[in-house]
Motif scaffolding. Structure first.
Motif: not given
Length: 372
Positions: A302-305, A311-314
């Motif tokens: 859950s990337p927020v902020g 982009l690393g999470a993507l």
């Protein structure tokens, strides 16, 4: 045994390296570039565009205008100013309006942007440049996934670059107003809805940020209380105490509903997406053999902020087909910052696909066609 990583090593540039790379690489007259960026209110929308247009004269721009209901006049004016700046940077440009919500309130932005991008002509394009600085996560993730998979296995004929202009103070000043319907980003359901994953040990990896408490609380409920939660905090960061300050906002969740052991907090560099990318995949590699005999392991992101960390999470989600739970913004509150005294945005460039990588590469684990 750890698997080979698709983007390790990864061609990347950060900070002052980015303008040098853009000038040296894109001044080659053989480069034919498609630029994709946001034409919204974020003041960072024209930074990468200006660098690129100065270095390369053969650029066609695909500018995305994200439409949300009832924007304030202040944001409308800022968006108009951004579109004027982008139009002046690119003589060849197309502004495409993307409806983020359908008539029934459903989140459709990710699907809509992929459909619009599918109609683009990539035949003579040598390089696609995606600037996510002024794009939402719900729009940029499906778009980048579409491009990665379109160019994957293409023999390196088309290069895919992703840029972002990061400014921590501006990220805190732009506060999303979350909608009421959490869900998975288009194309990023992973194995979350498959029967074989019903008994999997679910690990939630939320990226924490200031003023995102209500958003992450709703996502936790949407995931039906994951078995474990490992919050992601920025460290090192431009503000050395940022991680502690963010964690203090979530003390109630840490101690009660999420039951977070402090040893399970994940730290990742604020200005380096590859740090979080490698950390997530290392966690995935460590958990899979442990839970293999007990229903398997499922990581949910859950990337927020910060978009740099997102982009690393993507990249991790693309490589391992990890689900990404998200709460789309129905609008934004934007507190104006003083014009003076603010640091210049920190630039990041990731070269995701293209002729710099030898073939064959470690394959993507995904099932995009079944999710379209």
């Amino acid at each position: 045994m750890a698997r080979l990583l698709r983007w390790d090593p990864c061609i990347a540039h950060r900070g002052d390296e980015v303008p040098i790379f853009v000038d040296e690489y894109f001044k080659d007259p053989s480069r034919k570039v498609l630029f994709i960026g946001g034409a919204g209110f974020d003041p960072r929308s024209a930074i990468v565009a200006s660098l690129l247009s100065s270095a390369c004269k053969n650029v066609r721009a695909f500018l995305i205008k994200e439409n949300r209901p009832n924007p304030t006049q202040g944001l409308v004016k800022k968006a108009e100013d951004s579109r004027t700046a982008l139009a002046s940077a690119f003589s060849q440009h197309e502004i495409v309006s993307i409806e983020i919500f359908g008539a029934d309130g459903a989140v459709v932005g990710g699907r809509n942007v992929v459909v619009a991008l599918h109609d683009q002509d990539f035949g003579s394009v040598t390089d696609v440049v995606v600037d996510v600085s002024a794009l939402s996560i719900g729009t940029s993730f499906p778009m980048i996934k579409y491009l990665v998979e379109r160019f994957d296995g293409g023999g390196g004929s088309t290069n895919l670059h992703v840029f972002v202009a990061h400014e921590a103070a501006l990220d805190e000043a732009i506060v999303p107003i979350p909608c009421d319907v959490p869900g998975y980003i288009h194309g990023f359901r992973g194995a979350s809805t498959l029967d074989r994953s019903l008994g999997a040990a679910k690990l939630w990896l939320p990226q924490l940020a200031r003023q995102r408490r209500s958003t992450l609380t709703r996502l936790y409920s949407f995931l039906e209380q994951p078995h474990d939660t490992c919050p992601i905090l920025p460290f090192p960061a431009s503000n050395p105490r940022l991680g502690d300050e963010i964690a203090s906002d979530f003390l109630t969740e840490f101690e009660s509903s999420w039951s977070v052991d402090t040893r399970n907090i994940v730290y990742a560099a604020e200005d380096d997406p590859l740090d979080l990318y490698r950390t997530i995949l290392k966690l995935d590699d460590l958990r899979r053999p442990v839970f293999e005999e007990f229903g398997g392991s499922l990581l949910v992101l859950s990337p927020v902020g910060s978009k740099v960390m997102a982009l690393g999470a993507l990249m991790a989600a693309l490589e391992r087909d990890l689900p990404v739970a998200y709460l789309e913004a129905i609008g934004y509150n934007f507190a104006d910052l003083p014009e003076s005294g603010q640091p210049d945005p920190f630039l990041v460039h990731l070269w995701l696909e293209g002729d710099v990588y030898p073939q064959p590469r470690p394959p993507l684990k995904n099932d995009w066609k079944t999710q379209k």
